[in-house]
Design a protein around this motif. Structure first.
Motif, short mmCIF file in Angstrom:
data_model
loop_
_atom_site.label_atom_id
_atom_site.label_comp_id
_atom_site.label_asym_id
_atom_site.label_seq_id
_atom_site.Cartn_x
_atom_site.Cartn_y
_atom_site.Cartn_z
N GLY A 111 0.58 -25.14 -35.53
CA GLY A 111 0.90 -24.35 -36.69
C GLY A 111 -0.07 -23.11 -36.92
N PHE A 112 -1.57 -23.20 -36.60
CA PHE A 112 -2.39 -22.14 -36.58
C PHE A 112 -2.10 -21.28 -35.43
N VAL A 113 -1.78 -21.83 -34.24
CA VAL A 113 -1.58 -21.13 -32.95
C VAL A 113 -0.47 -20.02 -33.32
N LEU A 114 0.92 -20.72 -33.87
CA LEU A 114 1.85 -19.67 -34.11
C LEU A 114 1.57 -18.91 -35.29
N TYR A 115 0.88 -19.10 -36.14
CA TYR A 115 0.44 -18.34 -37.48
C TYR A 115 -0.48 -17.23 -36.96
N ALA A 116 -1.14 -17.53 -35.93
CA ALA A 116 -2.00 -16.37 -35.57
C ALA A 116 -1.27 -15.41 -34.50
N ILE A 117 -0.41 -16.02 -33.78
CA ILE A 117 0.36 -15.12 -32.98
C ILE A 117 1.42 -14.09 -34.02
N LEU A 118 1.87 -14.59 -34.86
CA LEU A 118 2.74 -14.14 -35.95
C LEU A 118 1.97 -12.81 -36.71
N THR A 119 0.77 -13.21 -37.14
CA THR A 119 0.09 -12.34 -37.99
C THR A 119 -1.08 -11.69 -37.02
N LEU B 97 1.30 -15.82 -55.89
CA LEU B 97 0.97 -16.82 -54.98
C LEU B 97 1.61 -18.20 -55.17
N VAL B 98 1.76 -18.46 -56.42
CA VAL B 98 2.46 -19.65 -57.01
C VAL B 98 3.73 -19.58 -56.84
N LEU B 99 4.40 -18.74 -57.21
CA LEU B 99 5.87 -18.23 -56.61
C LEU B 99 6.09 -18.55 -55.08
N ILE B 100 5.38 -18.09 -54.34
CA ILE B 100 5.64 -18.25 -52.95
C ILE B 100 5.46 -19.45 -52.55
N SER C 189 9.96 -24.08 -38.29
CA SER C 189 11.01 -23.42 -38.61
C SER C 189 10.33 -22.51 -40.09
N MET C 190 9.93 -23.25 -40.99
CA MET C 190 9.41 -22.65 -42.00
C MET C 190 8.29 -21.46 -41.74
N LEU C 191 7.59 -21.86 -40.72
CA LEU C 191 6.32 -20.77 -40.38
C LEU C 191 6.70 -19.49 -39.90
N VAL C 192 7.70 -19.71 -38.62
CA VAL C 192 8.10 -18.54 -38.14
C VAL C 192 9.23 -17.65 -38.83
N VAL C 193 9.96 -18.39 -39.91
CA VAL C 193 10.95 -17.67 -40.53
C VAL C 193 10.14 -16.89 -41.59
N THR C 194 9.18 -17.42 -42.29
CA THR C 194 8.68 -16.94 -43.47
C THR C 194 7.67 -16.11 -43.61
N ILE C 195 6.55 -16.40 -42.48
CA ILE C 195 5.37 -15.58 -42.28
C ILE C 195 5.80 -13.97 -42.12
#
Length: 434
Positions: free
Chosen positions: A161-169, A323-326, A341-347
């Protein structure tokens, strides 16, 4: 038709494809390509498909994915995970709910070599669930502790999850890995506290295990020492700045392979199985990254992230209200989508909003991963619940969901603490890199 309208239709089509069981990678590829084709023409769409695909697969940082997956697969095939569990049980099994606590502890340690929630739940579940059944543990506590403990695989480094988050951001993988350690330990402690509370209220749910002598404790700890040493070398080396996360992944995979052969824990047949499983999982993750890279340019030209950010800021909820809404949106999505799926679609959509609100992107990465973890044990999808159900076939699904409910509450407590005290996530990365 405005670009924003096209973007909203594209997002709707994306969710529709996933509801129709289209793999998330191909759903993103279809929407990204044809959406860009509609707005910019075939030549531009084809160029995006080619350049983004090459950019994704040639990303040097993605090497950590197959290397850490190989590390986890060989550890599992060689039986090192069983040694970790036996050592954990020897030290905490004597307490009420000790076997369940040992399962959570085993999940936490195995997370440091697997990087996968599902792999952690399956590996420890196959070892722990028969033992808990033999000792008369309640089905709810037994299955709930494994399902919840398995979610640590998505948080404790090395986390896919962190690897994908790092690549996306475009954030640092090393900083994200370090940021996940203390929150992971916090959730582990909260899970073990939850088990102790349940076993105190209902002693029959988690009876004490047999007392283990000090000599046996040390012997079992010694058997798990080689894998613990590899974890210390790979994760400790990153923290000490001796090598990068990519180098750490290769060193860890190489060491565990050599160790498994030297100890004759595996043969070439088992090694081949581990490599093939690594290739299958890595190919799936690479396709997800390719799909996200093709979808992102489409979202950019539709101005969806910018429009969403302005809309949220215009609501006047303030930074933490937004932030709470997100987070609530993540919780709802977690009921229907798996974590990746949540990570790559929403980030790509929410990350610009987070930056606009002034939140630390590394800290938000930890928050996002924890909320996604919650989705792994939340009905009706609850991927980890289905995984544990596959191991404990005789336990009703409703019982498993009932078992994870107290752990879900513990995760909410942990999330609140990390939001209230951001240094829980930021202390190690700031110490390491500043």
């Amino acid at each position: 038709m405005s670009e924003v309208s096209v973007g909203m239709i594209g997002i709707g089509c994306l969710f529709a494809l996933m509801v129709l069981r289209t793999p998330v990678a191909f759903a993103m590829l279809i929407v990204g390509y044809f959406g860009y084709l509609f707005l910019e023409g075939s030549r531009a769409a084809s160029a995006v498909m080619l350049t983004e695909t090459y950019s994704a697969v040639s990303n040097y940082n993605l090497i950590v994915v197959p290397m850490f997956i190989l590390l986890g697969n060989i550890s599992s095939v060689a039986g090192f995970s069983r040694a970790l569990y036996d050592a954990a049980f020897a030290w905490v099994g004597r307490f009420r709910g000790g076997l369940a606590s040992a399962s959570v502890l085993g999940c936490a340690v195995f997370s440091a070599v697997s990087g996968s929630s599902v792999a952690t739940a399956v590996t420890i579940g196959k070892v722990a669930l028969p033992q808990m059944k033999r000792l008369g543990y309640g089905d709810a506590l037994a299955t709930g502790s494994i399902a919840a403990g398995g979610t640590l695989g998505f948080l404790i480094p090395p986390s896919t999850g962190f690897v994908l988050y790092a690549i996306l951001t475009e954030e640092s993988i090393g900083r994200l890995f370090m940021a996940g350690i203390l929150p992971g330990m916090l959730l582990m402690a909260l899970f073990m506290g939850t088990i102790a509370l349940i076993a105190t209220i209902d002693p029959k749910a988690g009876p004490r295990g047999a007392r283990v002598g000090w000599s046996d404790k040390l012997t079992l700890l010694g058997k798990s020492a080689p894998l613990l040493g590899i974890i210390g070398v790979s994760i400790g080396g990153i923290y000490a700045g001796i090598f990068t996360p990519v180098e750490a992944s290769a060193i860890g995979a190489g060491l565990v392979t050599v160790l498994a052969f030297v100890m004759r824990a595996i043969g070439w047949k088992q090694f081949k199985v581990a490599v093939l499983e690594t290739l299958k999982t890595s190919a799936m993750l690479y396709m997800v990254v390719i799909g996200a890279n093709v979808l992102n340019p489409f979202l950019a030209v539709t101005h969806i992230p910018e429009t969403l950010g302005n809309a949220l800021v215009g609501m006047g909820l303030g930074a933490y209200g937004t932030l709470v809404l997100i987070i609530l949106a993540y919780v709802v999505l977690g009921m229907f989508l798996d974590g990746l799926s949540m990570l790559v679609v929403t980030i790509p959509i929410v990350f610009p909003v987070i930056l606009q609100l002034g939140f630390d992107p590394i800290w938000f990465g930890v928050v996002a991963v924890i909320v996604i973890e919650m989705g792994m044990i939340t009905p009706p999808v609850g991927l980890n619940v289905f995984v544990v159900k596959g191991v404990a076939e005789d336990v009703p699904m409703l019982t498993v969901f009932r078992g994870v409910t107290p752990f879900l509450l513990a995760m909410i407590v942990g999330l609140v603490l990390i939001i209230a005290f951001p240094q829980i996530a930021l202390l190690l990365p700031n110490t390491m890199f500043n």
